[in-house]
Design an enzyme around this catalytic site. Structure first.
Site, PDB file in Angstrom:
ATOM      1  N   SER A 131       0.860  -1.185   0.000  1.00 20.78           N
ATOM      2  CA  SER A 131       0.000   0.000   0.000  1.00 20.78           C
ATOM      3  C   SER A 131       0.891   1.228   0.000  1.00 20.78           C
ATOM      4  O   SER A 131       1.993   1.226   0.578  1.00 20.78           O
ATOM      5  CB  SER A 131      -0.924   0.054   1.227  1.00 20.78           C
ATOM      6  OG  SER A 131      -1.458   1.357   1.408  1.00 20.78           O
ATOM      7  N   TYR A 144      -2.939   0.731  10.662  1.00 19.34           N
ATOM      8  CA  TYR A 144      -2.711   0.375   9.266  1.00 19.34           C
ATOM      9  C   TYR A 144      -1.431   1.015   8.749  1.00 19.34           C
ATOM     10  O   TYR A 144      -0.576   0.347   8.156  1.00 19.34           O
ATOM     11  CB  TYR A 144      -3.910   0.832   8.430  1.00 19.34           C
ATOM     12  CG  TYR A 144      -3.819   0.479   6.960  1.00 19.34           C
ATOM     13  CD1 TYR A 144      -3.965  -0.832   6.536  1.00 19.34           C
ATOM     14  CD2 TYR A 144      -3.608   1.467   5.993  1.00 19.34           C
ATOM     15  CE1 TYR A 144      -3.897  -1.162   5.187  1.00 19.34           C
ATOM     16  CE2 TYR A 144      -3.545   1.152   4.647  1.00 19.34           C
ATOM     17  CZ  TYR A 144      -3.685  -0.163   4.246  1.00 19.34           C
ATOM     18  OH  TYR A 144      -3.610  -0.485   2.917  1.00 19.34           O
TER      19      TYR A 144
END
Length: 254
Positions: A131, A144
């Site tokens: 990501s 995250y």
């Protein structure tokens, strides 16, 4: 890619989204694919669709079963399973633990299981779905962001440590992708990620271009490269810009 014909490939978190797109692409290239997902039905549905083998369960503990399904050889391992944990430093310990285990330690455990065989053979390929949050950050999602930084750091370490011994590593760092994870990101995802979101198949295309060019860093959103450079070259300016996004998100959430 002729080089993938008959190769053993494992894709975790492949019941949908990016993982399913990767599994479909590898199968289309002639690879023998293991589809992993916590959701048994979703894993089986994708596996049946592409003529693969479903190995459902925790991505941290499937290497032994995947090896058995692929006649003892995994050539490519896609550590794709992830959890989009939102919250601040005040998030519950369980949230932090889950993010750490899924987004980082599942990668470590897979590498620990696979590297002895890869190093003995002098070849192997590890694909980490990281990501852009692992290169930059994500507002409203401390667990995250932090664990995706960890996933990127581990992929980087694997590459620099074992590339001369035949192990190829790729870190995929997209921004928004139209998946369930984007939906789960809520209002922060709508603000930051949705405007430039791409399809999972675009991520698979980017990976295969990167494999063909033997590139470590895979950027399905090319603009992430300049953002990453700006973060390193002018951290104060970059943090100020991110803080403006944070304030905009706070205002929109009132």
């Amino acid at each position: 890619m002729d080089a993938l014909q008959g190769k053993g490939v494992v894709v975790t978190g492949a019941g949908g989204g990016i993982g399913a797109a990767l599994a479909r692409r590898f199968a289309a290239e002639g690879a023998r694919v293991v589809v992993n997902d916590l959701d048994v039905d979703r894993a089986k549905a994708v596996a049946d669709e592409i003529g693969a083998v479903a190995v459902p369960g925790d991505a941290s503990a499937i290497v032994t079963e995947a090896l058995a399904a692929l006649d003892g050889t995994v050539d490519v391992y896609c550590a794709n399973a992830g959890v989009a944990s939102g919250g601040t430093e005040a998030a519950e310990e369980e949230v932090w633990d889950t993010a750490w285990n899924v987004n980082v330690m599942a990668h470590v455990r897979a590498a620990r299981a696979l590297l002895p065989g890869w190093l003995e053979r002098g070849e192997g390929r590890f694909v980490s779905t990281v990501s852009a949050a692992g290169l930059l950050t994500m507002v409203g999602a401390a667990p995250y962001s932090v664990t995706k930084h960890g996933a990127f750091a581990f992929a980087e370490w694997l590459s620099l440590t074992y590339r001369h011994r035949g192990v190829k590593v790729h870190a995929i760092c997209p921004q928004g992708v139209r998946t369930d994870m984007l939906t789960a990101a809520g209002s922060a995802g709508e603000l930051v990620l949705a405007p430039t979101a791409i399809e999972p198949e675009d991520v698979a295309d980017a990976l295969f271009h990167g494999i063909a060019e033997d590139r470590f860093l895979i950027l399905p959103h090319p603009e992430v490269g300049p953002y990453y450079q700006a973060r390193a070259a002018e951290p104060e300016r970059w943090l100020g810009g991110m803080n403006r996004i944070q304030r905009k998100w706070e205002e929109s959430s009132r």
